[in-house]
Design an enzyme around this catalytic site. Structure first.
Site, PDB file in Angstrom:
ATOM      1  N   CYS A  84      17.697  50.235  47.253  1.00 10.88           N
ATOM      2  CA  CYS A  84      18.290  50.472  45.939  1.00 10.88           C
ATOM      3  C   CYS A  84      17.401  49.937  44.808  1.00 10.88           C
ATOM      4  O   CYS A  84      16.360  50.521  44.558  1.00 10.88           O
ATOM      5  CB  CYS A  84      19.710  49.925  45.902  1.00 10.88           C
ATOM      6  SG  CYS A  84      20.706  50.779  44.678  1.00 10.88           S
ATOM      7  N   HIS A 176      22.557  50.965  50.659  1.00 12.21           N
ATOM      8  CA  HIS A 176      22.554  49.550  51.058  1.00 12.21           C
ATOM      9  C   HIS A 176      22.856  49.399  52.549  1.00 12.21           C
ATOM     10  O   HIS A 176      24.014  49.189  52.924  1.00 12.21           O
ATOM     11  CB  HIS A 176      23.637  48.787  50.283  1.00 12.21           C
ATOM     12  CG  HIS A 176      23.288  48.509  48.868  1.00 12.21           C
ATOM     13  ND1 HIS A 176      22.815  47.287  48.436  1.00 12.21           N
ATOM     14  CD2 HIS A 176      23.340  49.291  47.774  1.00 12.21           C
ATOM     15  CE1 HIS A 176      22.600  47.328  47.139  1.00 12.21           C
ATOM     16  NE2 HIS A 176      22.914  48.536  46.706  1.00 12.21           N
ATOM     17  N   GLU A 178      22.488  46.989  54.414  1.00 11.11           N
ATOM     18  CA  GLU A 178      22.976  45.634  54.746  1.00 11.11           C
ATOM     19  C   GLU A 178      24.497  45.521  54.558  1.00 11.11           C
ATOM     20  O   GLU A 178      25.094  44.514  54.909  1.00 11.11           O
ATOM     21  CB  GLU A 178      22.230  44.578  53.912  1.00 11.11           C
ATOM     22  CG  GLU A 178      22.637  44.442  52.451  1.00 11.11           C
ATOM     23  CD  GLU A 178      22.158  45.592  51.555  1.00 11.11           C
ATOM     24  OE1 GLU A 178      21.576  46.569  52.064  1.00 11.11           O
ATOM     25  OE2 GLU A 178      22.388  45.504  50.335  1.00 11.11           O
TER      26      GLU A 178
HETATM   27  N1  GLN Z   1      21.361  50.350  39.140  1.00 12.57           N
HETATM   28  C1  GLN Z   1      20.483  49.336  39.650  1.00 12.57           C
HETATM   29  C2  GLN Z   1      19.109  49.417  38.991  1.00 12.57           C
HETATM   30  O1  GLN Z   1      18.848  50.309  38.273  1.00 12.57           O
HETATM   31  C3  GLN Z   1      20.331  49.446  41.158  1.00 12.57           C
HETATM   32  C4  GLN Z   1      21.661  49.199  41.814  1.00 12.57           C
HETATM   33  C5  GLN Z   1      21.570  48.563  43.161  1.00 12.57           C
HETATM   34  O2  GLN Z   1      20.560  47.996  43.553  1.00 12.57           O
HETATM   35  N2  GLN Z   1      22.659  48.603  43.859  1.00 12.57           N
HETATM   36  O3  GLN Z   1      18.298  48.576  39.179  1.00 12.57           O
END
Ligand code: GLN
Length: 195
Positions: A84, A176, A178
């Site tokens: 992410c 994610h 995890e």
């Molecule tokens: N929206 C976050 C970003 O732009 C990422 C979200 C996440 O890691 N769950 O960094």
């Protein structure tokens, strides 16, 4: 490329949900350690960059020299897995709005791309090389990979979109792994670390 190594996996711990990655590695029985400073990278065989807020993490990168140290680590062929926000930081191109990044993975990635109204969702996706069943995937204010460079392999898709990609020693997930009980993705990364 690397000699087989038994060094722990580093988990970048400047911000975000690094503790859940530690729990997952604990469950699998893989040694791990937290990486808070550039010098911590000297002792690890691979690096996980967790989800969180990529903008906040970038501030730490600038202050602590962690960004260039991670780039050097990856350029030595050592495995790096971004989830992410971690994936956003690895991307060559961050879209809407453009944002600085390490540029280690040849993708264009759009932040918060599922729209504000969808804060998080649980979906299923296919990772045919890794699992013969639909993998549960948790997306939280997730980015979407809009462009995949020639050298990048798509290992997982959900709703037709690439969600797990690999370029040599770099692995990135927009979800994610995890946050579920499924160890598949972490086990795949650990194989890269021990090679
Ligand atoms: N929206 C976050 C970003 O732009 C990422 C979200 C996440 O890691 N769950 O960094």
């Amino acid at each position: 490329m690397n000699t087989p190594n038994h060094s722990p996996v580093g988990i970048l711990a400047v911000q975000g949900d690094f503790e859940l990655h530690a729990k997952m590695l604990e469950r699998i029985g893989a040694p791990w350690t937290l990486v808070k400073h550039a010098s911590d990278l000297e002792d690890v065989g691979g690096l996980i960059m967790p989800g969180g807020e990529s903008t906040t993490m970038l501030k730490f990168f600038a202050q602590e020299g962690i960004g260039p140290a991670i780039a050097e680590f990856a350029e030595q062929g050592k495995p790096v897995f971004g989830t992410c926000a971690g994936a956003i930081l690895l991307a060559k191109e961050v879209l809407k709005p453009p944002q600085e990044s390490l540029g280690l993975l040849d993708v264009g990635i759009e932040r918060n791309a599922y729209g504000r109204q969808i804060d998080s969702s649980v979906r299923r996706g296919d990772c045919p090389e890794l699992a013969d069943y639909p993998v549960q995937m948790v997306f939280i204010r997730a980015p979407i990979i809009r462009r995949v460079g020639d050298g990048v392999r798509v290992l997982g898709r959900s709703d037709g979109l690439p969600v797990l990609v690999e370029q040599g020693n770099i692995l990135a997930a927009t979800f994610h792994p995890e946050l579920t009980e499924d160890e598949t993705i972490h086990r795949y990364f650990l194989k890269k670390v021990s090679h």
